[in-house]
Design an enzyme around this catalytic site. Structure first.
Site, PDB file in Angstrom:
ATOM      1  N   SER A  23       0.820  -1.214   0.000  1.00  0.00           N
ATOM      2  CA  SER A  23       0.000   0.000   0.000  1.00  0.00           C
ATOM      3  C   SER A  23       0.857   1.269   0.000  1.00  0.00           C
ATOM      4  O   SER A  23       1.848   1.359   0.720  1.00  0.00           O
ATOM      5  CB  SER A  23      -0.890  -0.001   1.248  1.00  0.00           C
ATOM      6  OG  SER A  23      -1.673   1.168   1.263  1.00  0.00           O
ATOM      7  N   GLY A  48      -3.786   3.924   0.842  1.00  0.00           N
ATOM      8  CA  GLY A  48      -4.779   4.127   1.893  1.00  0.00           C
ATOM      9  C   GLY A  48      -5.866   5.106   1.481  1.00  0.00           C
ATOM     10  O   GLY A  48      -5.590   6.142   0.877  1.00  0.00           O
ATOM     11  N   ALA A  72       7.240  10.753   4.052  1.00  0.00           N
ATOM     12  CA  ALA A  72       6.242  11.320   4.955  1.00  0.00           C
ATOM     13  C   ALA A  72       5.168  11.963   4.077  1.00  0.00           C
ATOM     14  O   ALA A  72       4.929  13.166   4.131  1.00  0.00           O
ATOM     15  CB  ALA A  72       6.875  12.342   5.894  1.00  0.00           C
ATOM     16  N   GLY A  74       1.998  11.277   4.172  1.00  0.00           N
ATOM     17  CA  GLY A  74       0.882  11.649   5.047  1.00  0.00           C
ATOM     18  C   GLY A  74      -0.474  11.240   4.511  1.00  0.00           C
ATOM     19  O   GLY A  74      -1.481  11.892   4.781  1.00  0.00           O
ATOM     20  N   CYS A 132       0.584   3.813  10.127  1.00  0.00           N
ATOM     21  CA  CYS A 132       1.275   4.870   9.385  1.00  0.00           C
ATOM     22  C   CYS A 132       1.933   5.830  10.363  1.00  0.00           C
ATOM     23  O   CYS A 132       1.254   6.410  11.207  1.00  0.00           O
ATOM     24  CB  CYS A 132       0.329   5.648   8.482  1.00  0.00           C
ATOM     25  SG  CYS A 132       1.201   6.970   7.618  1.00  0.00           S
ATOM     26  N   THR A 195       6.460   0.878   7.756  1.00  0.00           N
ATOM     27  CA  THR A 195       7.792   1.493   7.800  1.00  0.00           C
ATOM     28  C   THR A 195       8.258   1.751   9.237  1.00  0.00           C
ATOM     29  O   THR A 195       7.450   1.836  10.158  1.00  0.00           O
ATOM     30  CB  THR A 195       7.782   2.830   7.051  1.00  0.00           C
ATOM     31  OG1 THR A 195       6.762   3.656   7.612  1.00  0.00           O
ATOM     32  CG2 THR A 195       7.515   2.627   5.571  1.00  0.00           C
ATOM     33  N   GLY A 246      11.285  -4.166   2.304  1.00  0.00           N
ATOM     34  CA  GLY A 246      12.559  -4.190   1.583  1.00  0.00           C
ATOM     35  C   GLY A 246      12.740  -5.283   0.561  1.00  0.00           C
ATOM     36  O   GLY A 246      13.868  -5.583   0.170  1.00  0.00           O
TER      37      GLY A 246
END
Lengths: 305, 254
Positions: A23, A48, A72, A74, A132, A195, A246
């Site tokens: 995602s 998302g 980031a 967001g 997240c 992450t 990864g």
């Protein structure tokens, strides 16, 4: 030549093969469909989607690090209405499973999106993003305390028509506690890892490399951590696991499968080569032919104490 | 055909100023798809550097299947590229982004620093009377390449070449006029150019820059603030790599 079975099952949902997208790295597949035959993928996991459009974070949203990258973004997204009108019809054209990643600031927002998706028969599964690191409310707040994770899982399960995948954060002391909480809440499947929270400083300008200060680290730099966590979770719960973190090659994907993942997601590697999903898929098949493995299911969790 | 990702052969590579390199790449059919203002994503060989580097297209040679990239060494990735010799292979994806709309109006091309290279192919293809305004810190590059396509006006910060000051100082001093602006350069310059375009009622296109990951519009890393709601996410964020890099100045908030 030997035929190999690549079909796997996640909480009763059959995938033609275990390779899917992670995602947030693949949008809803529109842009990547210029490079990748989406029909070949086990599933597309969408970026998302929230109940309404989200603006996301200021830029810079991205910074490269050694063997990885931080983002980031967001969770910028158009909201569930546009998503249902535009993205689901696009994905429906392809012979692949559609897994929708759901985000929210509050329990009510998650529930609203999940309820809205209950009417979408083409959506095979839901992945709940409680991990997240780049949004201030919601997101990871639900994914770092076992009680909060169990509660949100229950709330989502109460209204969900599709099997529910809870996406776990690695930013916890003991990920098995979180996996058990999701299982107790009624989750059908787990995906991990999201992450790792990181930071990069621009020494020339003496400032944060990301406008958000911190970001989510992904890419091959985090793979050993992800494999370890998939292994631990596989020992701790009986839910099927989608492994990620990864994966660049078929060998990487096989590590996750051997550690206990039923399926694998390709994320950051899509940016490195848009065709990575297909390369991984073909590489897994080649490995199976090479070692005389007839069924991918024989490899799932094959490495253990 | 659209975008492709190919292993391109470096056919020629030279340093043309301090930290500025000019590289010609044999990209085959990709060259036929490219238009002025687009860019390509160039991948590093060193596996510790995952993300492709977006580099603007300086010149397109469709007959030879060749693209010319002129870039500045700013970090380890571009440093790696600068070491590539003729004959080396490098992975390139492109062409990416939208490019400039070529308008039938008297043009002013305004570029600063490493924003100068993409204006060369534009100058070549834009068949209208035009003035090319180039802003440098000190050292000149590519200015001679532009001379065959129009009148070239130069500004340099140290005043060693042309007008002392910035591109707008040069426009004022040389009394440059036009109806349409095409621009690429650092953000403060783009802000000033947008303002200048508004004051003089000129159609202004600017090329934006932002840190990128996927390069094709999927990851939403390289957005810029848009005045209107964007078509992708229905917020106010246009994607530099996909909706841009070229925008009409009024489309974006700088």
């Amino acid at each position: 030549m030997m035929n190999v079975n690549m079909e796997v099952s996640l909480a009763g949902v059959t995938l033609k093969n275990p390779v899917m997208t992670a995602s947030g790295t693949f949008g809803s597949g529109v842009e990547y469909s210029e490079f990748v035959d989406l029909n070949k993928l086990g599933a597309v996991v969408t970026k998302g989607v929230a109940n309404v459009a989200w603006q996301g974070n200021p830029t810079p949203r991205i910074a490269e690090t050694y063997g990885g990258m931080m983002n980031a973004v967001g969770l910028q997204n158009p909201g569930i209405d546009v998503f249902c009108e535009r993205d689901i019809p696009f994905l429906k054209q392809y012979d692949t499973r559609i897994i929708v990643n759901v985000c929210g600031h509050t329990e009510a927002e998650y529930v609203e999106v999940v309820e809205r998706l209950a009417a979408e028969n083409d959506v095979a599964m839901l992945e709940i993003n409680v991990s997240c690191p780049n949004v201030k409310e919601g997101g990871i707040a639900f994914g770092q305390k076992p009680e909060a994770l169990e509660a949100i899982t229950k709330a989502v399960k109460r209204v969900a028509r599709q099997p529910v995948i809870m996406k776990l954060s690695p930013n916890v002391t003991d990920i098995t506690e979180m996996a058990k909480a999701a299982e107790a809440g009624g989750a059908d499947c787990l995906s991990l890892i999201n992450t790792l929270t990181g930071m990069k400083i621009d020494v020339d300008r003496r400032c944060f490399a990301l406008a958000n200060k911190t970001g989510g680290l992904s890419g091959p730099a985090i793979k050993p951590i992800a494999v370890r966590m998939v292994y631990q979770v596989a020992q701790a719960v009986s839910l099927p696991i989608i492994g990620m973190g990864g994966i660049m090659t078929a060998e990487d994907a096989l590590e996750f499968i051997l550690a206990g993942a039923t399926a694998v997601s390709i994320g950051t590697a899509n940016f490195v080569n848009p065709n990575t999903t297909i390369n991984v898929l073909e590489g897994i098949e080649a490995y199976m032919l090479n070692y005389g493995v007839r069924d991918i299911n024989e490899l799932i969790g094959a490495v253990h104490e | 055909m659209g975008k492709t990702r190919v292993k391109a052969k470096v056919s020629f590579h030279e340093q043309i100023a301090s930290d500025i390199y000019s590289m010609r790449l044999q990209v085959g059919a990709m060259a036929s798809e490219a238009v002025p203002g687009q860019f390509v994503a160039v991948y590093c060989k060193d596996g510790s550097r995952l993300l492709p580097r977006p580099i603007s297209i300086c010149e397109i040679n469709e007959a030879k299947g060749e693209l010319r990239l002129v870039y500045r060494v700013v970090g380890d990735g571009t440093e790696e590229f600068s070491k590539l010799h003729a004959g080396a292979l490098v992975t390139v994806m492109g062409p990416l982004g939208n490019g400039y709309d070529l308008l039938d109006k008297k043009a002013i091309l305004i570029a600063g620093g490493i924003g100068i290279p993409p204006m060369l192919e534009l100058a070549k293809q834009l068949a209208v009377p035009k003035t090319i305004v180039l802003g440098y810190r000190d050292e000149l590059f590519l200015n001679e390449d532009f001379e065959k396509y129009g009148e070239v006006v130069i500004a340099s910060e140290d005043g060693k070449h042309g007008t002392k000051g910035n591109v707008l100082d040069a426009i004022a001093e040389s009394q440059v006029t036009g109806e349409a602006i095409y621009s690429c350069g650092p953000l403060p310059m783009l802000r000033a150019v947008k303002q200048y375009g508004m004051e003089h009622d000129m159609v202004t296109q600017i090329s934006m820059e932002e840190k990128m990951a996927c390069g094709i519009g999927a990851c939403l890393s390289c957005v810029c603030e848009s005045t209107e709601v964007d078509a992708h996410s229905h917020v106010h964020n246009k994607r530099v790599c996909k909706d841009g890099p070229v925008f009409y100045a009024q489309e974006v908030t700088l």
